[in-house]
Design a protein around this motif. Structure first.
Motif, PDB file in Angstrom:
ATOM      1  N   ASP A  34      -5.539 -16.373   8.902  1.00 53.81           N
ATOM      2  CA  ASP A  34      -6.491 -15.323   8.543  1.00 53.81           C
ATOM      3  C   ASP A  34      -7.792 -15.625   9.286  1.00 53.81           C
ATOM      4  O   ASP A  34      -8.483 -16.592   8.980  1.00 53.81           O
ATOM      5  N   ASP A  90       3.980  -9.502   8.714  1.00 59.42           N
ATOM      6  CA  ASP A  90       2.788  -8.653   8.630  1.00 59.42           C
ATOM      7  C   ASP A  90       1.525  -9.465   8.894  1.00 59.42           C
ATOM      8  O   ASP A  90       0.604  -9.003   9.574  1.00 59.42           O
ATOM      9  N   ASP A  91       1.475 -10.693   8.347  1.00 54.74           N
ATOM     10  CA  ASP A  91       0.300 -11.550   8.535  1.00 54.74           C
ATOM     11  C   ASP A  91       0.115 -11.952   9.996  1.00 54.74           C
ATOM     12  O   ASP A  91      -1.017 -12.188  10.439  1.00 54.74           O
ATOM     13  N   TYR A  93       1.713 -10.172  12.867  1.00 56.24           N
ATOM     14  CA  TYR A  93       1.741  -9.049  13.818  1.00 56.24           C
ATOM     15  C   TYR A  93       1.136  -7.754  13.277  1.00 56.24           C
ATOM     16  O   TYR A  93       0.849  -6.847  14.054  1.00 56.24           O
ATOM     17  N   SER A  94       0.974  -7.646  11.970  1.00 54.52           N
ATOM     18  CA  SER A  94       0.459  -6.439  11.307  1.00 54.52           C
ATOM     19  C   SER A  94       1.496  -5.320  11.322  1.00 54.52           C
ATOM     20  O   SER A  94       1.942  -4.872  12.375  1.00 54.52           O
ATOM     21  N   SER A  96       2.699  -1.479   9.679  1.00 53.53           N
ATOM     22  CA  SER A  96       2.197  -0.235   9.099  1.00 53.53           C
ATOM     23  C   SER A  96       2.347  -0.270   7.579  1.00 53.53           C
ATOM     24  O   SER A  96       3.371  -0.722   7.067  1.00 53.53           O
ATOM     25  N   ASP A 211      -0.343 -11.890   2.700  1.00 49.66           N
ATOM     26  CA  ASP A 211       0.403 -10.763   2.138  1.00 49.66           C
ATOM     27  C   ASP A 211       1.729 -11.233   1.546  1.00 49.66           C
ATOM     28  O   ASP A 211       2.189 -10.696   0.541  1.00 49.66           O
ATOM     29  N   TYR A 266      -5.622   1.913   2.738  1.00 49.91           N
ATOM     30  CA  TYR A 266      -6.362   1.142   3.729  1.00 49.91           C
ATOM     31  C   TYR A 266      -7.495   0.367   3.052  1.00 49.91           C
ATOM     32  O   TYR A 266      -8.100   0.841   2.080  1.00 49.91           O
TER      33      TYR A 266
END
Length: 331
Positions: A34, A90-91, A93-94, A96, A211, A266
């Protein structure tokens, strides 16, 4: 086989910190970090390994000590693995928010199919069969709890303590009913160890849930609450009181975002922990107050259900309206 809890805790402690140092090294290699920005309140790069750490440590201890648990929880851990894997990806590459939601629905559908679902609601003055609506209600409840934990994971120790408080309450009900709670003790202990690393009591590198961790905690807590309610170990209408702060925060934030015509999924900085941090200028004071509110809400819910049963949900809604008004006033 009778479990020696002292041996279990010592072994668990050793496993936890061996895994901690292994995952710490891996996190820097795969960029599972992070990184601070204008929306973050921390500085530097913090490893996002809390979810895998808690999950793997629990699995190892359960296997080593041959902990007995209902077969349904095999499916819960399998679905948890799906959510943790998604969270880790997700952490790094991120992903949707819509893809995240789809994977959550798939994981929840898996455990519903296995038999963990809300088939009825009961209290001292009501018993309501949900029939097919129970599947939809279970899906909505678990999605809400998963994302409420993801929303509230904004300051050190908040998501983990929001898990520990209701789990400790469930211990008490299981003790009263002479039910096996070894699995919950292992979960509690590992989240407890993470909590102390996260708030920097131990002089090690700080780590975050990420996440993967926040969704895991929300999901598995939801499954435990459903299982306990379905087996009549806790009153169905006590469940919302056990997770009052995360659910109130989720609903309030979504209402405000919709009213402002912004995307409700968001991120922003209008959560209760952000507001209390601005008021007190202290993460610790915000964390302490939120946990006091959580504990008080459980006591209040328990006694209201004892006196008025199902109708306690009306008080729950009334308190939410007051909460919404007060938090918005000081925002």
């Amino acid at each position: 086989m009778e479990i020696n809890y002292l041996t279990l805790f010592i072994t668990n402690f050793i496993f936890f910190f061996i895994l901690y140092f292994i995952l710490l090294k891996i996190s820097y290699k795969i960029k599972l970090l992070d990184i601070s920005n204008n929306r973050k309140i921390h500085q530097g790069m913090i490893p996002l390994v809390g979810g895998p750490l808690i999950f793997i440590s629990c699995i190892l201890v359960v296997l080593l000590f041959d902990v007995k648990f209902d077969n349904l929880f095999f499916y819960v851990f399998f679905s948890s693995f799906i959510l943790i894997s998604l969270g880790v990806y997700d952490d790094i590459y991120s992903v949707s928010p819509y893809i995240r939601l789809l994977i959550q629905v798939i994981a929840i559908s898996f455990i519903i199919n296995a038999g963990i679902n809300i088939s009825h609601l009961y209290s001292q003055n009501i018993y309501l069969e949900l029939n097919i609506f129970g599947y939809i209600f279970t899906l909505l409840c678990l999605i809400a709890l998963i994302n409420s934990f993801n929303f509230i994971d904004g300051i050190d120790g908040l998501a983990s303590s929001s898990f520990l408080v209701p789990i400790f309450s469930i211990f008490i009900f299981y003790l009263i009913n002479n039910e096996n709670f070894n699995l919950y003790i292992i979960l509690f202990f590992n989240v407890f160890l993470f909590f102390f690393v996260n708030i920097k009591v131990f002089k090690f590198n700080q780590i975050f849930l990420g996440d993967s961790g926040s969704t895991f905690l929300g999901f598995i807590l939801g499954c435990i609450l459903i299982y306990s309610s379905e087996n009549m170990l806790i009153d169905s209408f006590l469940v919302p009181w056990l997770v009052l702060v995360p659910i109130y925060d989720l609903i309030r934030v979504i209402i405000i975002r919709i009213a402002k015509k912004t995307n409700p999924i968001y991120p922003d900085k209008i959560h209760i922990h952000h507001i209390l941090m601005n008021v007190f200028n202290s993460q610790f004071k915000a964390l302490l107050l939120i946990n006091i509110l959580s504990i008080l809400s459980i006591f209040l819910g328990y006694f209201l259900i004892k006196f008025i049963g199902f109708y306690s949900i009306l008080i729950y809604l009334l308190i939410f309206i007051m909460y919404f008004y007060i938090i918005n006033k000081i925002m």
